[in-house]
Design an enzyme around this catalytic site. Structure first.
Site, short mmCIF file in Angstrom:
data_model
loop_
_atom_site.label_atom_id
_atom_site.label_comp_id
_atom_site.label_asym_id
_atom_site.label_seq_id
_atom_site.Cartn_x
_atom_site.Cartn_y
_atom_site.Cartn_z
N GLU A 85 77.22 47.44 21.93
CA GLU A 85 76.71 47.23 20.72
C GLU A 85 77.61 46.85 19.71
O GLU A 85 78.90 47.20 19.57
CB GLU A 85 76.43 48.81 19.98
CG GLU A 85 75.13 49.55 20.67
CD GLU A 85 73.72 48.93 20.75
OE1 GLU A 85 73.73 47.99 19.94
OE2 GLU A 85 72.82 49.15 21.60
N CYS A 149 73.15 57.77 17.88
CA CYS A 149 74.04 56.99 18.47
C CYS A 149 74.41 55.94 17.28
O CYS A 149 75.74 55.84 17.01
CB CYS A 149 73.44 55.93 19.48
SG CYS A 149 73.00 57.07 20.85
N HIS A 168 75.76 51.60 25.03
CA HIS A 168 74.68 52.36 25.72
C HIS A 168 74.34 52.30 27.19
O HIS A 168 74.31 51.19 27.70
CB HIS A 168 73.27 51.76 24.95
CG HIS A 168 72.96 52.55 23.68
ND1 HIS A 168 72.68 51.65 22.44
CD2 HIS A 168 72.38 53.90 23.48
CE1 HIS A 168 72.28 52.98 21.48
NE2 HIS A 168 72.15 53.89 22.20
#
Length: 210
Positions: A85, A149, A168
């Site tokens: 991410e 998250c 992730h």
């Protein structure tokens, strides 16, 4: 070069919803078994899927360990690859956590920037890991999903001025085992540390010239 050990903190999440066993915490425990080599002091923590716990835990990890890097790992039911991410978002937290809570402000840090990018070049990490023949597919994403998250990532990026990462992982067996995910985390985090080292060396070189 400084020979003192570097500290890295890696977190996974506890159970929530249909994720009775959270693949992220399994992956982090597998990483702990593998370690990150002798030069790195690795600490792992399980994070409950609760906004308020994240708000107190994330700052305490930074305070306690003064890590060079913090990597948060979470599971995504939609993921089929290990996903790096790029950024954390501040607003849009409407989803309730496991204790039925969501922030009144629907944001992480009131008055904080809308979005914070990691100081680590995720595209480059992805490229390097992909060419290393890991056997696990790695991709990059700009949306960590506006749940715990994303909330954790933004909070960590805000506190660390970008020295955080979020990864992730897919649910176990879809398609990777916990061991596969642990190996992938190790390879990815080693590349991240490498890039941080290079960035610091660049800064030192520039200082010499001024």
């Amino acid at each position: 070069m400084d020979n003192s050990k570097r500290t890295v903190v890696v977190t996974g999440f506890g159970p929530f919803g249909e994720h009775k066993v959270n693949a992220s915490w399994v992956a982090v425990q597998e990483l702990k078994k593998l370690g990150l080599g002798n030069e790195v002091d690795l600490h792992v923590h399980e994070v409950p899927v609760e906004y308020q716990k994240v708000q107190s835990l994330v700052p305490s990890l930074w305070k306690q360990y003064h890590p060079q890097l913090v990597v948060h790992v979470g599971v995504s039911g939609m993921a089929t690859t290990v996903t790096l991410e790029k950024c954390g978002k501040n607003h849009g937290y409407e989803g309730l956590d496991i204790s039925g809570f969501s922030p009144d402000s629907q944001c992480c840090i009131v008055g904080g920037p809308d979005c914070i990018d990691s100081g680590i070049d995720m595209e480059l990490v992805c490229k390097r890991v992909t060419t290393s023949g890991l056997g696990v597919t790695v991709s990059v994403s700009k949306d960590a999903g506006r749940y715990l998250c994303d909330f954790t990532y933004y909070t960590s990026l805000y506190l660390s001025h970008g020295r955080s990462a979020f990864i992730h992982v897919p649910p176990l067996g879809k398609p990777y085992s916990g061991e596969d995910l642990g190996r992938a985390l190790k390879a990815i985090i080693q590349e991240m540390l490498d890039l941080l080292d290079q960035a610091e060396e660049k800064i030192h070189c520039q200082q010499h010239f001024h």
